[in-house]
Design an enzyme around this catalytic site. Structure first.
Site, short mmCIF file in Angstrom:
data_model
loop_
_atom_site.label_atom_id
_atom_site.label_comp_id
_atom_site.label_asym_id
_atom_site.label_seq_id
_atom_site.Cartn_x
_atom_site.Cartn_y
_atom_site.Cartn_z
N ASP A 82 12.23 1.26 -0.29
CA ASP A 82 11.03 1.21 0.55
C ASP A 82 11.23 2.30 1.62
O ASP A 82 12.35 2.78 1.82
CB ASP A 82 10.94 -0.18 1.18
CG ASP A 82 9.83 -0.27 2.19
OD1 ASP A 82 8.70 0.16 1.89
OD2 ASP A 82 10.08 -0.77 3.31
N LEU A 83 10.16 2.69 2.28
CA LEU A 83 10.28 3.77 3.28
C LEU A 83 10.32 3.23 4.71
O LEU A 83 11.35 3.31 5.40
CB LEU A 83 9.10 4.75 3.12
CG LEU A 83 9.01 5.87 4.14
CD1 LEU A 83 10.20 6.82 4.04
CD2 LEU A 83 7.70 6.66 3.93
N ASP A 84 9.18 2.67 5.15
CA ASP A 84 9.05 2.22 6.54
C ASP A 84 10.01 1.06 6.81
O ASP A 84 9.93 0.02 6.14
CB ASP A 84 7.61 1.75 6.82
CG ASP A 84 6.60 2.89 6.73
OD1 ASP A 84 6.89 3.97 7.27
OD2 ASP A 84 5.54 2.69 6.13
N THR A 102 9.51 3.57 11.29
CA THR A 102 8.13 3.91 11.65
C THR A 102 7.36 2.69 12.16
O THR A 102 6.25 2.84 12.67
CB THR A 102 7.39 4.50 10.43
OG1 THR A 102 7.85 3.78 9.30
CG2 THR A 102 7.65 5.96 10.27
N LYS A 137 4.44 -5.73 8.41
CA LYS A 137 5.44 -4.96 7.65
C LYS A 137 5.23 -5.13 6.14
O LYS A 137 5.14 -6.26 5.65
CB LYS A 137 6.85 -5.39 8.05
CG LYS A 137 7.19 -4.91 9.45
CD LYS A 137 8.64 -5.15 9.81
CE LYS A 137 8.93 -4.59 11.19
NZ LYS A 137 10.25 -5.00 11.67
N SER A 162 6.81 2.74 -1.77
CA SER A 162 6.25 2.43 -0.44
C SER A 162 4.76 2.15 -0.51
O SER A 162 4.04 2.76 -1.29
CB SER A 162 6.49 3.63 0.49
OG SER A 162 5.73 3.51 1.66
N ALA A 163 4.31 1.24 0.36
CA ALA A 163 2.88 0.92 0.46
C ALA A 163 2.13 2.00 1.23
O ALA A 163 0.90 2.04 1.22
CB ALA A 163 2.71 -0.41 1.19
N LYS A 204 2.09 -4.93 -2.26
CA LYS A 204 3.19 -5.90 -2.27
C LYS A 204 2.65 -7.20 -1.68
O LYS A 204 1.84 -7.13 -0.74
CB LYS A 204 4.35 -5.38 -1.39
CG LYS A 204 4.96 -4.08 -1.89
CD LYS A 204 5.93 -3.50 -0.86
CE LYS A 204 6.43 -2.13 -1.28
NZ LYS A 204 7.30 -1.48 -0.29
N GLU A 224 14.65 -3.30 0.67
CA GLU A 224 13.41 -3.68 1.36
C GLU A 224 13.66 -4.33 2.72
O GLU A 224 14.63 -5.05 2.88
CB GLU A 224 12.68 -4.73 0.51
CG GLU A 224 11.47 -4.24 -0.24
CD GLU A 224 10.31 -3.77 0.63
OE1 GLU A 224 10.28 -4.04 1.84
OE2 GLU A 224 9.42 -3.11 0.08
N ASP A 225 12.76 -4.06 3.66
CA ASP A 225 12.87 -4.70 4.98
C ASP A 225 11.76 -5.72 5.23
O ASP A 225 11.73 -6.33 6.30
CB ASP A 225 12.81 -3.67 6.11
CG ASP A 225 11.41 -3.12 6.28
OD1 ASP A 225 10.80 -2.75 5.25
OD2 ASP A 225 10.91 -3.09 7.41
C1 BG6 Z 1 4.14 -0.01 4.87
C2 BG6 Z 1 4.33 -0.50 6.28
O1 BG6 Z 1 5.26 0.72 4.47
O2 BG6 Z 1 2.99 0.83 4.79
C3 BG6 Z 1 3.07 -1.22 6.75
O3 BG6 Z 1 5.42 -1.39 6.34
C4 BG6 Z 1 1.86 -0.29 6.60
O4 BG6 Z 1 3.23 -1.62 8.08
C5 BG6 Z 1 1.77 0.20 5.16
O5 BG6 Z 1 0.68 -0.98 6.96
C6 BG6 Z 1 0.61 1.17 4.95
O6 BG6 Z 1 0.89 2.35 5.65
P1 BG6 Z 1 -0.10 3.55 5.87
O7 BG6 Z 1 0.78 4.66 6.36
O8 BG6 Z 1 -0.72 3.87 4.54
O9 BG6 Z 1 -1.13 3.11 6.85
MG MG Z 2 9.16 -1.52 4.92
#
Ligand code: BG6
Ligand code: MG
Length: 219
Positions: A9-11, A17, A45, A114-115, A145, A169-170
């Site tokens: 996962d990224l964030d 972030t 998250k 990542s989402a 997710k 994953e966090d």
């Molecule tokens: C996830 C974050 O990685 O991405 C969420 O944990 C965030 O908090 C989601 O809402 C969507 O991100 P973005 O950058 O497309 O608004």
């Molecule tokens: Mg995350």
């Protein structure tokens, strides 16, 4: 267990972030006239941008039409992107880059799952795009997710079976997504939010590829 691929996962896993997401959402809450706490932010998250807005509005007990919601999400995103574009490359979380590089050097395939629709902007900002064999982000999936789609597409593009992948994953929604995809999941964070993870580590700071291999050898 034979592990061939690592999906990150990224964030909150590679870069913190969440603090920028929080600041940008909090400004929206402030403008709408309610308080949005850091505890409330935990619920955002791993969930998509529009779902995050719905949770925010639920916290403030605010109901809005869809067109206004799209405007607010766009405004939040512009502010968020403004912040991440100023983020220095050394904001990558401690130990993350060295784990990514040593895993790659040992022959594991590496994917991002990542989402976020801003994943490419963030990876470029951190100069780490090239470490990933495959990048699956919020622009490539239709289900958020805890649906496993993001990880399953990652495994497919890497040409590795889900059971041979490990997810990092966090977010609780992300741990659930990994399990829904039949993948082993290492939680990054604390028991409080991630009790469903197969194992938990606080972060990558003192976590090497050898530590990782010791874990998977025991499975
Ligand atoms: C996830 C974050 O990685 O991405 C969420 O944990 C965030 O908090 C989601 O809402 C969507 O991100 P973005 O950058 O497309 O608004
Ligand atoms: Mg995350």
């Amino acid at each position: 267990m034979e592990i061939k691929a690592l999906i990150f996962d990224l964030d909150g896993v590679i870069v913190d972030t969440a603090k920028y997401h929080y600041l940008a959402w909090k400004e929206i809450a402030d403008e709408l006239g309610f308080f949005f706490s850091k505890e409330d932010n935990e619920r955002l998250k791993g969930v998509s941008r529009m779902r995050s807005l719905d949770i925010l509005l639920e916290v403030g007990a605010v109901k809005l039409d869809d067109d206004i919601k799209i405007q607010l999400a766009t405004k939040k995103n512009e502010r968020y992107v403004g912040m991440v574009k100023k983020m220095p490359a050394d904001e990558i979380l401690p130990g993350a880059l060295s784990l990514l590089k040593s895993a790659k050097a040992k022959g594991y395939k590496i994917a991002l799952g990542s989402a976020s629709k801003n994943a490419m902007t963030i990876l470029n900002q951190l100069n780490i795009t090239d470490v990933f064999d495959v990048i699956i982000d919020g622009n490539k999936v239709s289900e958020a997710k805890p649906d496993p789609e993001v990880f399953l597409i990652g495994a497919k593009e890497l040409n590795v079976k889900p059971k041979n992948c490990v997810v990092f994953e966090d977010a609780a929604a992300g741990v659930e997504a990994a399990h829904n995809g039949n993948m082993f999941c290492i939680g990054i964070g604390s028991e409080e939010n991630l009790s469903e993870a197969d194992i938990l580590i606080p972060g990558f700071e003192n976590f090497t590829i050898n530590d990782f291999e010791k874990i998977i050898k025991k499975l």
